[in-house]
Design a protein around this motif. Structure first.
Motif, PDB file in Angstrom:
ATOM      1  N   GLN A   3       0.842  -1.196   0.000  1.00  0.00           N
ATOM      2  CA  GLN A   3       0.000   0.000   0.000  1.00  0.00           C
ATOM      3  C   GLN A   3       0.872   1.238   0.000  1.00  0.00           C
ATOM      4  N   VAL A   5      -0.061   5.221   0.521  1.00  0.00           N
ATOM      5  CA  VAL A   5      -1.175   6.082   0.900  1.00  0.00           C
ATOM      6  C   VAL A   5      -0.701   7.531   0.959  1.00  0.00           C
ATOM      7  N   CYS A  22       3.564  10.337   1.529  1.00  0.00           N
ATOM      8  CA  CYS A  22       3.183   9.036   0.987  1.00  0.00           C
ATOM      9  C   CYS A  22       3.769   7.979   1.907  1.00  0.00           C
ATOM     10  N   TYR A  94       0.309  11.666  -7.520  1.00  0.00           N
ATOM     11  CA  TYR A  94       0.428  10.247  -7.241  1.00  0.00           C
ATOM     12  C   TYR A  94       1.841   9.909  -6.767  1.00  0.00           C
ATOM     13  N   TYR A 104       4.705   0.220  -7.876  1.00  0.00           N
ATOM     14  CA  TYR A 104       3.415   0.371  -7.206  1.00  0.00           C
ATOM     15  C   TYR A 104       3.001   1.829  -7.212  1.00  0.00           C
ATOM     16  N   TRP A 105       1.665   2.023  -7.203  1.00  0.00           N
ATOM     17  CA  TRP A 105       1.096   3.367  -7.218  1.00  0.00           C
ATOM     18  C   TRP A 105       0.181   3.570  -6.017  1.00  0.00           C
ATOM     19  N   GLY A 106       0.123   4.807  -5.563  1.00  0.00           N
ATOM     20  CA  GLY A 106      -0.879   5.200  -4.600  1.00  0.00           C
ATOM     21  C   GLY A 106      -2.159   5.610  -5.302  1.00  0.00           C
ATOM     22  N   GLN A 107      -3.146   5.995  -4.498  1.00  0.00           N
ATOM     23  CA  GLN A 107      -4.465   6.318  -5.053  1.00  0.00           C
ATOM     24  C   GLN A 107      -4.568   7.774  -5.499  1.00  0.00           C
ATOM     25  N   THR A 109      -3.741  12.153  -4.535  1.00  0.00           N
ATOM     26  CA  THR A 109      -4.308  13.197  -3.670  1.00  0.00           C
ATOM     27  C   THR A 109      -4.441  14.480  -4.492  1.00  0.00           C
TER      28      THR A 109
END
Length: 115
Positions: A3, A5, A22, A94, A104-107, A109
């Motif tokens: 994850q 975030v 992040c 991101y 990997y990527w975050g969602q 903001t």
């Protein structure tokens, strides 16, 4: 489970500052190069800042001198300090982690800079 975030986005006036964070989990954070990308409405996602596992930083020309990327391996967190914000910095930001074939990527903001 990996994850990323992001947090710290919001609305700020022209010339203002924000700090994005992040927080990573599920990865050996210190091995990963970390990146911040921005994606404005109707545009492609673009790299704005990167920091290697060793701490070397790189910036897009558009943010050089205004944005600063840093990392805290103990906290498994990467930061983006954004100063002198402009309306054209408005975008979803991101976080990206990359190590070899792993990425990997975050969602994301949202950052909105009002004029």
């Amino acid at each position: 489970q990996v994850q990323l975030v992001e947090s710290g986005g919001g609305t700020v006036q022209d010339g203002g500052s924000l700090r994005l964070s992040c927080a990573a989990s599920g990865i050996n954070f210190s091995l990963y190069a970390m990146h911040w990308y921005q994606q404005a409405p109707g545009k492609q996602r673009e790299l704005v800042a990167a920091i290697s596992s060793g701490g070397t930083t790189n910036y897009a020309d558009s943010v050089e001198g205004r944005f600063s990327i840093s990392r805290d391996n103990a906290k498994k967190t990467v930061y983006l300090q954004m100063n002198s914000l402009k309306p054209e910095d408005t975008a979803v930001y991101y976080c990206n982690a990359r190590w070899g074939k792993y990425g990997y990527w975050g969602q994301g903001t949202q950052v909105t800079v009002s004029s």
